[in-house]
Design an enzyme around this catalytic site. Structure first.
Site, short mmCIF file in Angstrom:
data_model
loop_
_atom_site.label_atom_id
_atom_site.label_comp_id
_atom_site.label_asym_id
_atom_site.label_seq_id
_atom_site.Cartn_x
_atom_site.Cartn_y
_atom_site.Cartn_z
N GLY A 233 -20.16 -30.49 -30.31
CA GLY A 233 -21.42 -30.92 -29.71
C GLY A 233 -21.89 -32.23 -30.29
O GLY A 233 -21.10 -33.04 -30.78
N SER A 234 -23.18 -32.43 -30.25
CA SER A 234 -23.78 -33.68 -30.69
C SER A 234 -23.85 -33.75 -32.21
O SER A 234 -23.78 -32.73 -32.91
CB SER A 234 -25.19 -33.82 -30.12
OG SER A 234 -26.04 -32.82 -30.67
N GLY A 238 -24.57 -30.94 -35.21
CA GLY A 238 -23.79 -30.83 -36.43
C GLY A 238 -24.64 -30.89 -37.69
O GLY A 238 -24.34 -30.23 -38.69
N GLU A 255 -16.85 -30.94 -34.50
CA GLU A 255 -16.36 -31.98 -33.60
C GLU A 255 -17.58 -32.54 -32.89
O GLU A 255 -18.09 -31.96 -31.95
CB GLU A 255 -15.36 -31.40 -32.60
CG GLU A 255 -14.08 -30.88 -33.24
CD GLU A 255 -13.20 -31.98 -33.82
OE1 GLU A 255 -13.50 -33.18 -33.60
OE2 GLU A 255 -12.22 -31.65 -34.50
N CYS A 289 -16.24 -36.82 -25.33
CA CYS A 289 -16.54 -37.32 -26.68
C CYS A 289 -15.64 -38.51 -27.02
O CYS A 289 -15.97 -39.31 -27.89
CB CYS A 289 -16.39 -36.21 -27.71
SG CYS A 289 -14.85 -35.30 -27.59
#
Length: 501
Positions: A233-234, A238, A255, A289
């Site tokens: 995700g963003s 994280g 990630e 991403c």
């Protein structure tokens, strides 16, 4: 809608599962509500974790090649359902047909990789300094793994993690994105069918899915019985997940964001670069991403490359992702569209110029969906806007004078996922790949930053998270390492030559 219901039923999702719940699922294509899924009660989360922990105690003792057989069966089920799952991905998140199918193919590929891996979970033998001794390292199953995915790869990322985890001896608990739960559920159902074929060697609770929201993910993140949390995700996400897992000394694979760049040198094949730019910058409507966000071009070729880019961008067909010839589908939702609009507005405020695109299109045909024309912005420098990841089809073009300047500009962002250079000059290529070159987890030559293969480890540095999943030796994160010293002599010499007593 009836066609979709039939497809979902073939995927193993019964009509009764699609209604009566509180989680509304909308299509990015036209805004239609596809389902109202029932969320897992929060009170059931301890039981979910307990089932996974119990399954681990059994699964860790099943030989790894037998665990590989389960993943092989999953790959077979994904092959059978590839067209249907790919269709669900396209309808739910708006990927064009080939990208939806390609995402399921990644799941098939990682199952094949994991099957081979099941016979290669190798340790090593180490020379001991003491006579009559041997040191060896072994890798053992780690424990339950939680997989938390994002909307942009709702099928593949679960498969990347689950295939490796299962082969390594770890049960999985899957929490799909609330923006794309149907794609995740269809992929999970294929795994359930594989488990049924595998038989009673698979314990109850080996693979579970949790439909829900942020609080469901937090319950998995905070549980000390979840050995590894893999979250995609963003960077903002994280920053929440990382410290919570670290606080209980758990493991994590993060990630996160990418602000990926391409350097184009005077020695580049501009036609090749053009094709790579188009796919990398506008594929999945810029919502990968690994999407290309920054184009750093030598000033001597910048005008020529931009002159090729503009007509290519303006000829892109934007529309329904399942219609023949469509190359750009919708953004996931209105919030994504608003973010892109704000970034486009900031371009001029920071001294840049929009060369093409940035406006919403097809609003008459799809009033409840959000299609935008991919944009190119000419920027005078790498401003704060450029250094920030904008998750959509907005490409910033910057000029440079020498390669060291380009590399410095390339690295001067908080993210470090994927990167590339287009050049036929060996010295430029090797400089870019060297320790003084790209600081990203993935660095490519004469190919764009998107489209990683499952054979290589996937992931990045800095605010991208620093972790790896998928191929290479990423499997080691799903296992615990044990260093063993064996004394086969009749003496007891101590290490470092110590004499005691």
């Amino acid at each position: 809608m009836n066609d979709l219901r039939n497809i979902l039923e073939r995927c193993g999702i019964a009509a009764s599962e699609l209604s009566g719940g509180t989680l509304g699922v909308r299509s990015a294509v036209d805004g239609t509500e596809l389902a109202r899924l029932r969320e897992a009660p929060m009170t059931s989360m301890p039981e979910v974790v307990a089932r996974s922990a119990a399954a681990f105690r059994h699964w860790r003792e099943v030989p790894a090649p037998a665990r590989g057989e389960l993943v092989r069966l999953w790959g077979e089920e994904l092959r059978k359902a590839k067209a249907d799952i790919g269709h669900v991905v396209s309808i739910e998140v708006g990927k064009i047909a080939q990208e939806g199918l390609g995402e399921v193919q990644e799941g098939i590929d990682i199952c094949e990789f994991a099957l081979g891996l099941s016979r290669q979970l190798h340790g090593r033998t180490i020379v001991s300094e003491r006579p009559g001794h041997r040191i060896m390292e072994q890798y053992h199953p780690l424990g339950p793994v939680a997989v938390i995915t994002a909307f942009n790869f709702p099928s593949a990322v679960f498969a990347w993690n689950a295939a490796i985890a299962l082969v390594c001896g770890d049960p999985v608990v899957f929490k799909p994105s609330e923006k794309a739960p149907l794609s995740g559920l269809a992929t999970f159902k294929a795994l359930e069918r594989a488990i049924a074929r595998f038989g009673d060697r698979a314990p109850e609770g080996l693979a579970q899915i949790v439909i829900g929201r942020k609080e469901h993910a937090q319950a998995l993140v905070d549980s000390s019985d979840i050995a590894l949390v893999s979250a995609t995700g963003s960077t903002r996400m994280g920053r929440e997940v990382g410290p919570r897992v670290a606080a209980r000394f758990g493991r994590r694979i993060l990630e996160l964001g990418g602000n990926n760049a391409m350097i184009v040198t005077p020695a580049a094949d501009l036609d090749m670069a053009l094709r790579a730019i188009l796919f990398s910058a506008v594929g999945t409507a810029g919502q990968r991403c690994t999407s290309l966000r920054r184009l750093i071009v030598h000033r001597t070729v910048k005008d020529a490359l931009v002159a090729k880019l503009l007509p290519a961008y303006e000829s892109l067909r934007i529309g329904h992702p399942l219609e023949q010839g469509t190359l750009v589908g919708p953004l996931i939702d209105e919030a994504a569209c608003d973010t892109l609009r704000h970034a486009v507005a900031e371009v001029e405020q920071q001294g840049g110029r929009i060369l093409t695109g940035g406006e919403r299109v097809l609003a008459d045909r799809f009033p409840n969906a959000f299609y935008v024309r991919p944009a190119i912005a000419d920027m005078p420098a790498q401003t704060e806007l450029v250094r920030r990841e904008t998750f959509g089809p907005l490409l910033y073009v910057l000029g440079y004078d020498d390669l060291d300047q380009a590399i410095a500009m390339h690295n001067d962002v908080p993210q470090g996922l994927s990167s590339c250079i287009f050049s036929n000059d060996l010295r430029e290529v090797e400089r870019f790949l060297s320790a003084a070159g790209s600081d990203c987890g993935m660095a490519n030559v004469n190919i764009g930053p998107s489209g990683a293969e499952i054979g290589g480890a996937f992931g990045g540095e800095k605010e991208t998270g620093g972790d790896r999943e998928s191929g290479s030796d990423a499997w080691k994160q799903y296992m615990r390492r044990s260093t063993n010293t064996i004394n086969f002599s009749t003496e007891l010499p101590l290490a470092q030559g110590i004499e005691f007593g």
